[in-house]
Design an enzyme around this catalytic site. Structure first.
Site, mmCIF file in Angstrom:
data_model
loop_
_atom_site.group_PDB
_atom_site.id
_atom_site.type_symbol
_atom_site.label_atom_id
_atom_site.label_comp_id
_atom_site.label_asym_id
_atom_site.label_seq_id
_atom_site.Cartn_x
_atom_site.Cartn_y
_atom_site.Cartn_z
ATOM 1 N N SER A 6 0.871 -1.187 0.000
ATOM 2 C CA SER A 6 0.000 0.000 0.000
ATOM 3 C C SER A 6 0.905 1.233 0.000
ATOM 4 O O SER A 6 1.813 1.331 -0.833
ATOM 5 C CB SER A 6 -0.936 -0.040 1.217
ATOM 6 O OG SER A 6 -1.880 1.015 1.155
ATOM 7 N N HIS A 34 -2.363 -1.361 -3.349
ATOM 8 C CA HIS A 34 -3.534 -0.509 -3.139
ATOM 9 C C HIS A 34 -3.443 0.731 -4.011
ATOM 10 O O HIS A 34 -2.421 1.425 -4.012
ATOM 11 C CB HIS A 34 -3.639 -0.093 -1.675
ATOM 12 C CG HIS A 34 -3.933 -1.234 -0.740
ATOM 13 N ND1 HIS A 34 -3.800 -1.147 0.622
ATOM 14 C CD2 HIS A 34 -4.362 -2.502 -0.999
ATOM 15 C CE1 HIS A 34 -4.127 -2.297 1.173
ATOM 16 N NE2 HIS A 34 -4.465 -3.136 0.216
ATOM 17 N N ASP A 126 -4.502 -5.063 5.886
ATOM 18 C CA ASP A 126 -4.855 -5.937 4.767
ATOM 19 C C ASP A 126 -3.729 -6.942 4.520
ATOM 20 O O ASP A 126 -2.554 -6.582 4.501
ATOM 21 C CB ASP A 126 -5.089 -5.097 3.510
ATOM 22 C CG ASP A 126 -5.676 -5.910 2.361
ATOM 23 O OD1 ASP A 126 -6.278 -6.973 2.618
ATOM 24 O OD2 ASP A 126 -5.546 -5.464 1.207
#
Length: 339
Positions: A6, A34, A126
């Site tokens: 991310s 992401h 995540d």
């Protein structure tokens, strides 16, 4: 190979790819970075400058080919299904997209022990559920160390599971992974052990039992072999005999192998069929308990605790339907001291 990242991911991905000394011919890399749902992604173009491996944007139903890198496009989630990559619109849910958990969990189910999950820099958590799924199915997990991560939320959440096999800066992760792939080839097709190797494996288990009190000799041979070979790869042992000597010389390695055997992976109502059968037994036991008498339950291998709570939920529901006040005591224990 699934890679989740991310914030700070571009830098970490670049370093990871730089760290690969060559092009692995027995692995496909799927990147779940992401991204803003509506933004045009330049990740393919940017990472092409960092590696000689072919890189492309993922498409639905694309066949996964060894030695290639595919990048999940913005606002899509991806799953591995029978060797193909399936894409699905991520929808309006306010969560990171693409989902690393979705990718890793599908890899675990489709690839089993051949699945490798890699977590790099990023905020949030995540990927941590996907890490559990990969380990539950015998796969391998790597994570960027918190010190080198620009944002350590995702790496730390994965490390907190206690299931990460290797934690290093991204360029070192690349080198470690390359060596593992080179050493073990295709892990889905292990060569059968010779008689001498079977003796070597038994010697390791006997030493483990003698030193820790934990007997793994009744475990499935394939499971034990996988765990031992994983540790051998970590310490670069070239034979079972050499690894046994390392264990004798280094109690830390002895502890690491014992921990490797104890994969504390579970979930609420994990095996639906088993819980359906258990519910019938608990209903019978509860109905025969005199009012006000305590009911005790012992969950002998509790892992992270979800099974103990699942049984509690079952019993609370049963006593509610019986119209009686529950008097419960639930014990939870585990051979794994870190459970």
């Amino acid at each position: 190979m699934g890679i989740g990242a991310s914030a700070g991911g571009l830098e970490a991905l670049s370093l990871f790819l730089h760290g690969l000394p060559g092009a692995p011919s027995n692995a496909t890399f799927i990147i779940a970075q992401h991204l803003a749902p509506l933004a045009k992604s330049l990740l393919v173009e940017l990472l092409r400058k960092q590696t000689k491996l072919p890189i492309s944007a993922a498409t639905d139903r694309m066949a996964l080919k060894a030695g290639e890198i595919v990048i999940i496009p913005p606002n899509y989630d991806a799953s591995v299904v029978r060797g193909q990559l399936r894409l699905k619109k991520a929808g309006e849910a306010t969560r990171p997209k693409p989902s690393v958990d979705t990718l890793f969990t599908s890899m675990a189910l489709d690839c089993g022990r051949r699945a490798v999950g890699i977590i790099l820099s990023g905020t949030g958590s995540d990927g941590s559920d996907g890490v559990r799924a990969i380990k539950e199915n015998g796969g391998y997990v790597m994570a960027q160390d918190s010190e080198s991560a620009k944002y350590d939320g995702m790496p730390k959440a994965s490390l907190d599971t206690g299931l990460v096999d290797a934690s290093q800066p991204p360029e070192e992760l690349g080198r470690t992974l390359y060596e593992l792939l080179k050493t073990h080839g295709d892990p889905s097709k292990p060569e059968p052990y010779t008689a001498a190797e079977n003796v070597g494996l038994r010697d390791i288990l006997n030493f483990l039992r003698k030193e820790t009190g934990s007997d793994f000799t009744q475990y499935k041979t394939s499971t034990v072999r996988r765990r031992v070979e994983k540790r051998m790869g970590q310490v670069k042992a070239e034979s079972l005999a050499q690894y046994l000597q390392i264990m004798k010389d280094d109690r830390a390695e002895l502890s690491l192998l014992a921990q490797e055997m104890l994969i504390s992976v579970t979930s609420f109502f994990r095996d639906g069929t088993a819980f359906d059968a258990l519910k019938l037994q608990l209903e019978d036991i509860a109905s025969r308990k005199p009012a006000g008498e305590e009911l005790r339950v012992w969950v002998a291998g509790c892992a992270t605790g979800e099974e103990a709570y699942s049984i509690l939920f079952l019993l609370l529901d049963i006593f509610k339907r019986l119209g009686r006040e529950p008097y419960l005591k639930i014990f939870a224990s585990d051979l794994d001291q870190e459970a």
